[in-house]
Design an enzyme around this catalytic site. Structure first.
Site, short mmCIF file in Angstrom:
data_model
loop_
_atom_site.label_atom_id
_atom_site.label_comp_id
_atom_site.label_asym_id
_atom_site.label_seq_id
_atom_site.Cartn_x
_atom_site.Cartn_y
_atom_site.Cartn_z
CG ASN A 10 -1.64 1.28 1.44
OD1 ASN A 10 -1.76 2.07 0.52
ND2 ASN A 10 -2.15 1.50 2.65
CD1 TRP A 11 3.86 1.19 -2.45
CD2 TRP A 11 3.90 2.10 -4.50
NE1 TRP A 11 4.75 0.46 -3.22
CE2 TRP A 11 4.79 1.00 -4.48
CE3 TRP A 11 3.75 2.83 -5.68
CZ2 TRP A 11 5.53 0.62 -5.60
CZ3 TRP A 11 4.50 2.44 -6.80
CH2 TRP A 11 5.38 1.35 -6.76
CE LYS A 12 0.30 3.52 4.77
NZ LYS A 12 0.27 3.68 6.19
CG HIS A 97 -5.56 1.88 5.19
ND1 HIS A 97 -5.12 2.84 6.06
CD2 HIS A 97 -4.54 0.99 5.03
CE1 HIS A 97 -3.87 2.55 6.42
NE2 HIS A 97 -3.50 1.43 5.81
CD GLU A 99 -2.78 5.58 6.69
OE1 GLU A 99 -2.79 5.66 5.44
OE2 GLU A 99 -1.85 5.07 7.34
CD GLU A 169 -3.36 -2.57 7.39
OE1 GLU A 169 -2.27 -2.83 6.90
OE2 GLU A 169 -3.97 -1.52 7.19
N GLY A 175 2.80 2.16 10.59
CA GLY A 175 3.73 3.28 10.40
C GLY A 175 4.46 3.68 11.67
CB SER A 215 5.60 -1.96 11.68
OG SER A 215 5.18 -0.62 11.91
N GLY A 236 2.96 -1.17 4.18
CA GLY A 236 3.04 0.24 3.82
C GLY A 236 4.47 0.62 3.53
N GLY A 237 5.15 1.17 4.52
CA GLY A 237 6.50 1.72 4.35
C GLY A 237 7.46 0.80 3.61
C1 PEP Z 1 -0.53 0.10 6.00
O1 PEP Z 1 -0.60 1.28 5.74
O2 PEP Z 1 -1.43 -0.65 5.61
C2 PEP Z 1 0.62 -0.37 6.76
C3 PEP Z 1 0.57 -1.57 7.27
O3 PEP Z 1 1.69 0.49 6.91
P1 PEP Z 1 3.12 0.14 7.53
O4 PEP Z 1 3.60 -1.16 6.95
O5 PEP Z 1 4.01 1.29 7.14
O6 PEP Z 1 2.95 0.03 9.02
#
Ligand code: PEP
Length: 255
Positions: A10-12, A97, A99, A169, A175, A215, A236-237
């Site tokens: 997920n590149w957001k 998500h 966010e 999640e 993040g 993470s 994500g990251g």
């Molecule tokens: C996400 O945004 O779905 C996520 C899991 O981010 P991260 O891996 O950066 O915690």
């Protein structure tokens, strides 16, 4: 039974078309001449989807979106429909998500409506659920996830296992660098499997994939992915660099 892993990035709101194309090209190059059993998916921002799909070409990497609207077209400024996503080559759509729930006030009912729309229109929904830190600390995290799950389950019936993916999640792990322990992840995934069982029956529930997100990184991926009810990751990251995403995909391949 081990289900086919889904390793999804997920590149957001990161990577415009040129940067997205570069990362996607690096990913394809990293796996040139090698195959993988897992499904590997990248969900870039809407405007970068065509660039990523073009860079992926005929490779095994797939593209998805991070959000969608519930209507087909019309006066919904700033929104995108399922047909538009299909036209760009998307196969999956992330819905709900944390966010989107937090910053865009998406309710569980709206998330459920989006999931239903995605599935009815032949796409695959990755539905995110998860508790915030205060709910984890208060011990109410399973009730929170149950409410989020039930809203979606109430709109679904039949064998949707090919089109319905759950992503657990924990919001406190997104993040933050803080990861749920593999035991915490398995405990919640097993609970979600129970909810799926009650709704769909075991035959369908056993086929539905439950991803962990929060993470996930190359150094913790294998441990998380080796748990019986962890069927992949929403990343994500660590999905924004071809190297780290590839390493997580390799970790899945090693299990
Ligand atoms: C996400 O945004 O779905 C996520 C899991 O981010 P991260 O891996 O950066 O915690």
């Amino acid at each position: 039974m081990k289900r086919t892993f889904l390793i999804a990035g997920n590149w957001k709101m990161n990577a415009g078309p040129s940067e997205a194309s570069k990362i996607a090209t690096e990913l394809v190059a990293a796996w040139e001449g090698k195959s993988f059993q897992a499904e590997a998916l990248i969900c870039p921002p809407f405007v970068s989807i065509p660039a990523v799909a073009a860079a992926f070409g005929n490779s095994a990497f797939k593209t998805g979106a991070q959000n969608v609207h519930t209507e087909d077209n019309g006066a919904f400024t700033g929104e995108v429909s399922t047909d538009m996503l299909k036209e760009t080559g998307c196969e999956y759509v992330i819905v709900g998500h944390s966010e989107r729930r937090e910053y865009f006030h998406e309710s569980s009912d709206l998330v459920a409506e989006k999931a239903k729309k995605v599935i009815n229109d032949g796409l695959k929904a990755i539905v995110c659920v998860g508790e915030v830190l205060s709910e984890r600390k208060a011990g109410t995290y399973k009730e929170v996830v149950k409410e989020q799950m039930n809203a979606v389950l109430n709109t679904l019936s039949g064998d949707v296992s090919d089109q319905f993916v759950v992503a657990y999640e924990p919001v406190w792990a997104i993040g933050t660098g803080e990861t749920a322990t593999p035991e915490q992840a398995q405990d919640m995934h097993q609970y979600i499997r129970t909810l799926l069982n009650e709704h769909f029956g075991s035959e369908v529930a056993e086929k539905i994939r439950i991803l962990y997100g929060g993470s996930m990184k190359p150094d913790n991926a294998a441990d998380l992915l080796s748990r019986p009810d962890v069927d992949g990751g929403l990343i994500g990251g660590a999905s924004l660099k071809a190297d780290s995403f590839s390493e997580i995909l390799s970790a899945a391949e090693s299990i």
